[in-house]
Design an enzyme around this catalytic site. Structure first.
Site, PDB file in Angstrom:
ATOM      1  N   LYS A 187     138.935 -41.732  48.730  1.00  0.00           N
ATOM      2  CA  LYS A 187     138.038 -42.006  49.859  1.00  0.00           C
ATOM      3  C   LYS A 187     138.716 -43.037  50.744  1.00  0.00           C
ATOM      4  CE  LYS A 187     133.594 -41.998  47.506  1.00  0.00           C
ATOM      5  NZ  LYS A 187     132.394 -42.819  47.263  1.00  0.00           N
ATOM      6  N   LYS A 205     135.057 -43.084  32.080  1.00  0.00           N
ATOM      7  CA  LYS A 205     134.982 -41.756  31.509  1.00  0.00           C
ATOM      8  C   LYS A 205     135.342 -40.701  32.540  1.00  0.00           C
ATOM      9  CE  LYS A 205     130.929 -43.503  29.127  1.00  0.00           C
ATOM     10  NZ  LYS A 205     129.453 -43.587  29.297  1.00  0.00           N
ATOM     11  N   GLY A 206     135.380 -41.150  33.805  1.00  0.00           N
ATOM     12  CA  GLY A 206     135.473 -40.210  34.920  1.00  0.00           C
ATOM     13  C   GLY A 206     136.689 -39.305  34.925  1.00  0.00           C
ATOM     14  N   PHE A 225     128.993 -40.227  48.172  1.00  0.00           N
ATOM     15  CA  PHE A 225     129.027 -40.399  46.730  1.00  0.00           C
ATOM     16  C   PHE A 225     129.225 -39.046  46.045  1.00  0.00           C
ATOM     17  CE2 PHE A 225     127.819 -41.499  42.477  1.00  0.00           C
ATOM     18  CZ  PHE A 225     128.395 -42.761  42.347  1.00  0.00           C
ATOM     19  N   ASP A 266     130.220 -39.312  37.726  1.00  0.00           N
ATOM     20  CA  ASP A 266     128.791 -39.395  37.400  1.00  0.00           C
ATOM     21  C   ASP A 266     127.999 -40.088  38.487  1.00  0.00           C
ATOM     22  OD1 ASP A 266     129.881 -42.075  36.842  1.00  0.00           O
ATOM     23  OD2 ASP A 266     127.884 -42.480  36.049  1.00  0.00           O
ATOM     24  N   ARG A 302     128.476 -35.327  35.070  1.00  0.00           N
ATOM     25  CA  ARG A 302     129.917 -35.285  34.761  1.00  0.00           C
ATOM     26  C   ARG A 302     130.374 -33.874  34.389  1.00  0.00           C
ATOM     27  NH1 ARG A 302     131.759 -40.618  34.281  1.00  0.00           N
ATOM     28  NH2 ARG A 302     130.290 -42.093  33.407  1.00  0.00           N
ATOM     29  N   ASP A 338     138.226 -45.693  45.533  1.00  0.00           N
ATOM     30  CA  ASP A 338     137.233 -46.027  46.541  1.00  0.00           C
ATOM     31  C   ASP A 338     137.750 -47.276  47.266  1.00  0.00           C
ATOM     32  OD1 ASP A 338     134.596 -45.546  47.606  1.00  0.00           O
ATOM     33  OD2 ASP A 338     133.818 -47.182  46.399  1.00  0.00           O
TER      34      ASP A 338
HETATM   35  P1  IMP Z   1     137.095 -48.868  43.335  1.00  0.00           P
HETATM   36  O1  IMP Z   1     137.537 -49.996  42.461  1.00  0.00           O
HETATM   37  O2  IMP Z   1     136.164 -49.315  44.415  1.00  0.00           O
HETATM   38  O3  IMP Z   1     138.265 -48.049  43.892  1.00  0.00           O
HETATM   39  O4  IMP Z   1     136.186 -47.958  42.457  1.00  0.00           O
HETATM   40  C1  IMP Z   1     136.632 -46.976  41.679  1.00  0.00           C
HETATM   41  C2  IMP Z   1     135.586 -46.602  40.648  1.00  0.00           C
HETATM   42  O5  IMP Z   1     134.250 -46.582  41.176  1.00  0.00           O
HETATM   43  C3  IMP Z   1     135.864 -45.191  40.225  1.00  0.00           C
HETATM   44  O6  IMP Z   1     136.741 -45.170  39.121  1.00  0.00           O
HETATM   45  C4  IMP Z   1     134.493 -44.652  39.907  1.00  0.00           C
HETATM   46  O7  IMP Z   1     134.160 -44.937  38.571  1.00  0.00           O
HETATM   47  C5  IMP Z   1     133.556 -45.411  40.806  1.00  0.00           C
HETATM   48  N1  IMP Z   1     133.240 -44.612  42.022  1.00  0.00           N
HETATM   49  C6  IMP Z   1     133.604 -44.892  43.286  1.00  0.00           C
HETATM   50  N2  IMP Z   1     133.163 -43.966  44.148  1.00  0.00           N
HETATM   51  C7  IMP Z   1     132.509 -43.042  43.406  1.00  0.00           C
HETATM   52  C8  IMP Z   1     131.843 -41.799  43.727  1.00  0.00           C
HETATM   53  O8  IMP Z   1     131.752 -41.327  44.870  1.00  0.00           O
HETATM   54  N3  IMP Z   1     131.282 -41.132  42.686  1.00  0.00           N
HETATM   55  C9  IMP Z   1     131.366 -41.590  41.401  1.00  0.00           C
HETATM   56  N4  IMP Z   1     131.988 -42.724  41.057  1.00  0.00           N
HETATM   57  C10 IMP Z   1     132.559 -43.453  42.050  1.00  0.00           C
HETATM   58 MG    MG Z   2     136.271 -44.685  37.141  1.00  0.00          MG
END
Ligand code: IMP
Ligand code: MG
Length: 176
Positions: free
Chosen positions: A131, A43-44, A152, A159, A165, A103
């Site tokens: 990040k 949903k982000g 975070f 969220d 959000r 991330d």
């Molecule tokens: P990745 O697969 O580790 O790159 O994670 C990406 C997903 O993790 C993002 O689409 C977010 O939903 C969630 N996420 C990672 N870091 C954060 C943060 O700092 N705040 C909120 N959601 C995060």
């Molecule tokens: Mg996401």
């Protein structure tokens, strides 16, 4: 007594608005004369995508995907599951995947492999937050909002436990 989390502003409304305008202008220029399909990752990405979309002067269609990654709350394992798929075919289309944050990079890597396998003309990525310190796998980010430290982030679509959000800015929680 109910504990209220305090949110410290990391990226202001004004900064977000300016960057959204710049990204939309870049997309308008790069895709001149073409149609694009925005694929938002629920949903982000919803708020970011709504703001970008309103500034595009190209023919735009929109669709959404929802994914979940297995693993603990803070560590993604790299195994990604599609909870909701897009409804349209992307064959021959110019796709821009819109994500809230990269991330580890595992989610976006999976999404890109999955979408490329469907025969699109092109797949680009548009990501609000990056990040870089947390990266485990390299993923291309074609349009990037902001790089942030390994904290975070919440707000503007992101969220913590499904909350925050709706904040009009990006912040970090004091209590985390
Ligand atoms: P990745 O697969 O580790 O790159 O994670 C990406 C997903 O993790 C993002 O689409 C977010 O939903 C969630 N996420 C990672 N870091 C954060 C943060 O700092 N705040 C909120 N959601 C995060
Ligand atoms: Mg996401």
């Amino acid at each position: 007594m109910e504990k209220v989390d305090k949110v410290e502003v990391l990226i202001s409304e004004e900064q977000l608005e300016k960057r959204v305008r710049e990204i939309a202008e870049a997309i308008n220029e790069d895709f001149q004369g073409k149609e694009i399909l925005l694929v938002g990752i629920l949903k982000g990405a919803v708020i970011f995508m709504a703001d970008i979309a309103r500034r595009l002067s190209l023919p735009v269609t929109m669709d959404f995907m929802a994914v979940s990654s297995y693993g603990s709350a803070t560590k993604s394992s790299g195994a990604v599951q599609i909870i909701k798929d897009i409804e349209m075919s992307i064959e021959g289309k110019n796709v821009i995947v819109v994500e809230d944050i990269v991330d580890s990079g595992l989610t976006l890597k999976y999404l890109l492999e999955n979408l490329w396998a469907r025969g699109p003309e092109d797949v680009k990525t548009c990501v609000l937050l990056d990040k870089p310190e947390a990266r485990q796998v390299e993923v291309p980010i074609d349009y990037k909002g902001f790089e942030i430290p390994n904290q975070f982030a919440v707000g503007y679509g992101l969220d913590y436990d499904q909350k925050y959000r709706n904040l009009p800015y990006v912040g970090v929680l004091d209590s985390l």
